[in-house]
Design a protein around this motif. Sequence first.
Motif, mmCIF file in Angstrom:
data_model
loop_
_atom_site.group_PDB
_atom_site.id
_atom_site.type_symbol
_atom_site.label_atom_id
_atom_site.label_comp_id
_atom_site.label_asym_id
_atom_site.label_seq_id
_atom_site.Cartn_x
_atom_site.Cartn_y
_atom_site.Cartn_z
ATOM 1 N N TYR A 1 0.871 -1.301 -0.060
ATOM 2 C CA TYR A 1 -0.224 -0.097 -0.022
ATOM 3 C C TYR A 1 0.956 1.130 -0.097
ATOM 4 N N VAL A 2 1.892 1.288 0.774
ATOM 5 C CA VAL A 2 2.648 2.497 0.910
ATOM 6 C C VAL A 2 3.335 2.562 -0.260
ATOM 7 N N GLU A 3 3.896 1.640 -0.891
ATOM 8 C CA GLU A 3 4.629 1.624 -2.284
ATOM 9 C C GLU A 3 4.089 2.413 -3.370
ATOM 10 N N ILE A 4 2.631 1.793 -3.530
ATOM 11 C CA ILE A 4 1.891 2.431 -4.418
ATOM 12 C C ILE A 4 1.259 3.815 -4.112
ATOM 13 N N ARG A 5 1.240 3.949 -2.973
ATOM 14 C CA ARG A 5 0.582 5.192 -2.265
ATOM 15 C C ARG A 5 1.581 6.509 -2.314
#
Length: 433
Positions: A148-152
């Motif tokens: 999630y953090v990588e995409i966000r």
Amino acid sequence: MTTYEFSCLIIALMACGVMIATYLYLRRPAITALDGFFFFFVLQYGPHTLFLSPIHRLGNEISRDTAPMFLIGMTVAYLLVSLGFMLGQLFDFTRLSRSSFPNLFGRGIPLIVLTALYIVPFAAVQGPGLDTTREYISGFLGQSQYSYVEIRRVIFAESPYEQLASLTRQTTTAVLFAYLVVYAIREPAIRLLCIPTAGVLFVMCGMQMNKFPFVYFFALTFIVGFTYWQQRQTGPMSAAKRAVIFSMFAIFAFTLIGTLYSLQYNNDEGYLSVGDIIEVSFYRLGLVSSDGLRLWFDFFPEIEPFTGFNNIGMIADAFGQAPVNPTIAIPERYVPNVLTTFQAGFVGSGYASFGFVGIGVSALIVGLFVAMISRLQWAFRFDRAAHPLLCVLTLNMFFFTTRELHTAALSGGTVSVLTLFLTIHFIAASVRR
């Protein structure tokens, strides 16, 4: 708690009471920007946030010497917002509303065509594979190879698509979405076109790899639908009916937020129980903003001096100064190695710039602007053509409580949507003449 801190707490509670009383005295029997701002501000910085609790994750870490500073800052904010509310009553838009807002889209087909053309650039900057949108959908479904953090915050953070979407999400995208909702309600002949068009508009132009756009566009749908229905009522709505409608909205919104949190945390951090998701949701809705704001009073000016206008990138660059972004600098200090930002609304940005004076000036500007928008909406309350734009303005009051003042005014869709409204109105009026 020391005697000094207890005294600051009592004064802050009294100041909050003044703000609540001012709002109740000035509010109108219709949903306006005043209601939108008051709801979001009290939810995030109301009397419940003045007390520290075990649920707080950041505020308990600050120095006890600076803990009362938060209470003093909120006292200033409450009182100056109240003064801004009162001064905003000096604006009178009755004369302006005598010239009706133009019916831009007739029976609705031009709206469908414009929306389709509007989506094209968002698809073009992604490329033929629609990489960003596809990865967002995969991420929410738990099928992405990235976290999630990588995409966000990493992979698409500075992409042309994300920059375009961020600039327009709460402005032109929201306005088109609001018009589609209105036409879906009032024009049965094109309802089956408006609903899927609104869905595609959200997915292609509004969706982001976080929970906020889902809640934002759901809330916009509710506000547009509820106020449209309210306009058609021949008499005042009963308090019981309002309570039922808003309770249903709150339950659905909380369920939506909890579901989105469960997707994020279960994908990134392992399984969380229902109780954990509920606790996280309550914290993020009602405490996270004030919890983070406490760090600003610990950070400025003890660790770093007040920024002046250097927290506004364009101004800092114009004067050859290094820009300072407190929303990044503060988490780097207090939660190192965590890629995140801390948003603290106009209170945080005002304090970072000029201390308590900055809070006072920012609060006065915000209170005045909110009351002015509310007066404009009340003047145009019977103008159905203006209704979607005014609903977007109501919802966008949220950004004053979550983003720095200059950011909320521009990309937060407050000043820009107001400018769009006035521009269309004056052009239409001049054409009629």
